[in-house]
Design an enzyme around this catalytic site. Structure first.
Site, mmCIF file in Angstrom:
data_model
loop_
_atom_site.group_PDB
_atom_site.id
_atom_site.type_symbol
_atom_site.label_atom_id
_atom_site.label_comp_id
_atom_site.label_asym_id
_atom_site.label_seq_id
_atom_site.Cartn_x
_atom_site.Cartn_y
_atom_site.Cartn_z
ATOM 1 N N ASP A 190 15.268 -18.297 -9.684
ATOM 2 C CA ASP A 190 15.053 -18.243 -8.032
ATOM 3 C C ASP A 190 14.915 -17.348 -7.270
ATOM 4 O O ASP A 190 13.581 -16.233 -6.963
ATOM 5 C CB ASP A 190 15.595 -19.389 -7.258
ATOM 6 C CG ASP A 190 15.433 -20.675 -7.606
ATOM 7 O OD1 ASP A 190 14.377 -21.172 -8.535
ATOM 8 O OD2 ASP A 190 15.431 -21.422 -7.306
ATOM 9 N N HIS A 234 11.748 -25.953 -12.117
ATOM 10 C CA HIS A 234 12.807 -25.640 -12.044
ATOM 11 C C HIS A 234 13.625 -23.824 -12.678
ATOM 12 O O HIS A 234 13.392 -23.497 -13.695
ATOM 13 C CB HIS A 234 14.198 -26.721 -11.598
ATOM 14 C CG HIS A 234 13.891 -27.474 -10.504
ATOM 15 N ND1 HIS A 234 13.967 -26.714 -8.633
ATOM 16 C CD2 HIS A 234 13.694 -29.028 -10.463
ATOM 17 C CE1 HIS A 234 13.338 -27.794 -8.079
ATOM 18 N NE2 HIS A 234 13.306 -29.367 -8.461
#
Length: 390
Positions: free
Chosen positions: A169, A139
């Protein structure tokens, strides 16, 4: 909720009007990239699994705005064939699966380029398509951790502070995927050939952090937090609490801006030399004490319209009402949701918001596939290869 038959091709008004994109739904950076493409006018068709994606979906998921939702069971050969039929007429495909998954399902780069050699095939991953960690789960914080970026974040010397999932991200991930797609589209116009974009968060984050690499190489950075020019290491680039427990951001780096800071704070005659590192703590304490004497809104009024580089720290719910944000309409209410406008802005081909986020996966399966020229929609739905949500 948007009704059936409300979707049609060509609703976008931005500079990408006419560009057709097939999105294989994922989470995080790939939907954000496709949101940007749709915001800028591209026709994006979002292919989701029946039932939707983990952590996404619903009429409040702004990352899914601007495009219809089609539900296809990609383990069904007829559904995969439908994706390839969409690819035949598309300019771009975006997928965010682990390396090799798209190939196993039957719509990897070779299969897609066999149908459409001009296709720009965008792949979004954390670790990249190759390397010893390419098949590992991860992540945002993991990706930015190994690039050296996370180490320096935050003003707490004891441990790094991670800024939600903005840096990896969306900063190093979706932003660079969109850059890659736009560059490859431009190149395809002259070459007539598509290509594969390997957009990895680790690559983009390292690139995003190039200035820090330069500071380190030049000897102008200490590898510790709250010890450098832009991480709270100096008292004139930091955050200060106000009398009501709120905070102000202070970025008075240049001498002329700093002069306005101390003048408006009323400490011009008592502030120690800002260039004397031995007196930095004294200066910081003086600034902090002064800010604690008034509320955030009171200080906001003092610094409003000045060059002191001081601004209030607002909550997300407060931001749309700030006079500057409001004047530029950075946030607008669209289909009952307050949301950010498309960015950047264009003088001639202005972007506008079109479809709101779909209320559920497959909300537009029938009309979107039909609009894209798929003639077997009824059979796909009857067989379960496609799902039309109620």
């Amino acid at each position: 909720m948007i009704g059936r038959m409300d979707y049609q091709l060509g609703q976008g008004t931005g500079p990408l009007k006419g560009v057709k994109v097939v999105e294989i739904a994922g989470i995080g950076p790939s939907p954000h990239a496709c949101m940007i493409l749709a915001d800028l006018g591209a026709d994006v068709i979002r292919v989701e699994r029946p039932g939707g994606q983990l952590l996404t979906g619903g009429s409040h998921d702004l990352l899914n705005r601007g495009r219809p939702s089609v539900a296809l069971d990609l383990k069904n050969p007829d559904a995969v064939e439908t994706v390839l039929q969409l690819v035949e007429q598309a300019d771009v495909l975006v997928e965010g699966m682990r390396p090799g998954v798209a190939e196993r399902l039957g719509f990897g780069p070779d299969a897609c380029h066999g149908r459409n050699p001009r296709l720009v095939y965008g792949r979004m991953t954390g670790w990249g398509q190759d390397g010893p960690w390419s098949q590992m789960a991860g992540h945002d914080m993991n990706y930015i951790a190994i690039t050296g970026t996370l180490f320096g974040l935050g003003q707490v010397p004891e441990k790094p502070q991670f800024p939600a999932n903005l840096v990896g991200d969306f900063g190093g991930g979706s932003t660079y995927l969109v850059i890659g797609i736009l560059a490859a589209l431009l190149e395809a116009k002259s070459s007539g050939q598509g290509q594969v974009i390997d957009a990895a968060i680790v690559d983009g984050t390292a690139n995003l952090n190039a200035m820090t690499s330069a500071f380190l190489a030049g000897g102008g950075m200490k590898e510790q937090r709250a010890a450098n020019l832009l991480d709270g290491g100096v008292p004139y680039y930091d955050i200060y609490e106000t009398a009501d427990g709120e905070h102000m951001s202070v970025g008075s780096l240049e001498p002329q801006f700093y002069d306005q800071l101390v003048d408006l704070l009323g400490i011009k005659d008592t502030a120690p030399d800002r260039y004397d590192p031995a007196r930095a703590d004294e200066l910081r304490e003086l600034i902090a004490a002064r800010f604690k004497e008034r509320t955030r809104d009171e200080w906001s009024a003092v610094f409003d319209g000045t060059d002191a580089c001081v601004a209030p720290i607002l909550r997300m719910s407060e931001a749309p009402d700030h006079p500057h944000i409001k004047a530029r309409e950075v946030f607008v209410e669209h289909e009952g949701l307050v949301q950010p406008q498309p960015a950047p802005r264009f003088s001639r081909t202005a972007a506008t918001l079109s479809l709101p986020p779909a209320p559920g996966a497959g909300a537009h399966t029938r009309e979107a596939l039909t609009a894209w020229g798929i003639t077997t929609v009824d059979g796909l739905i009857a067989s379960g290869a496609a799902v039309q949500a109620e």
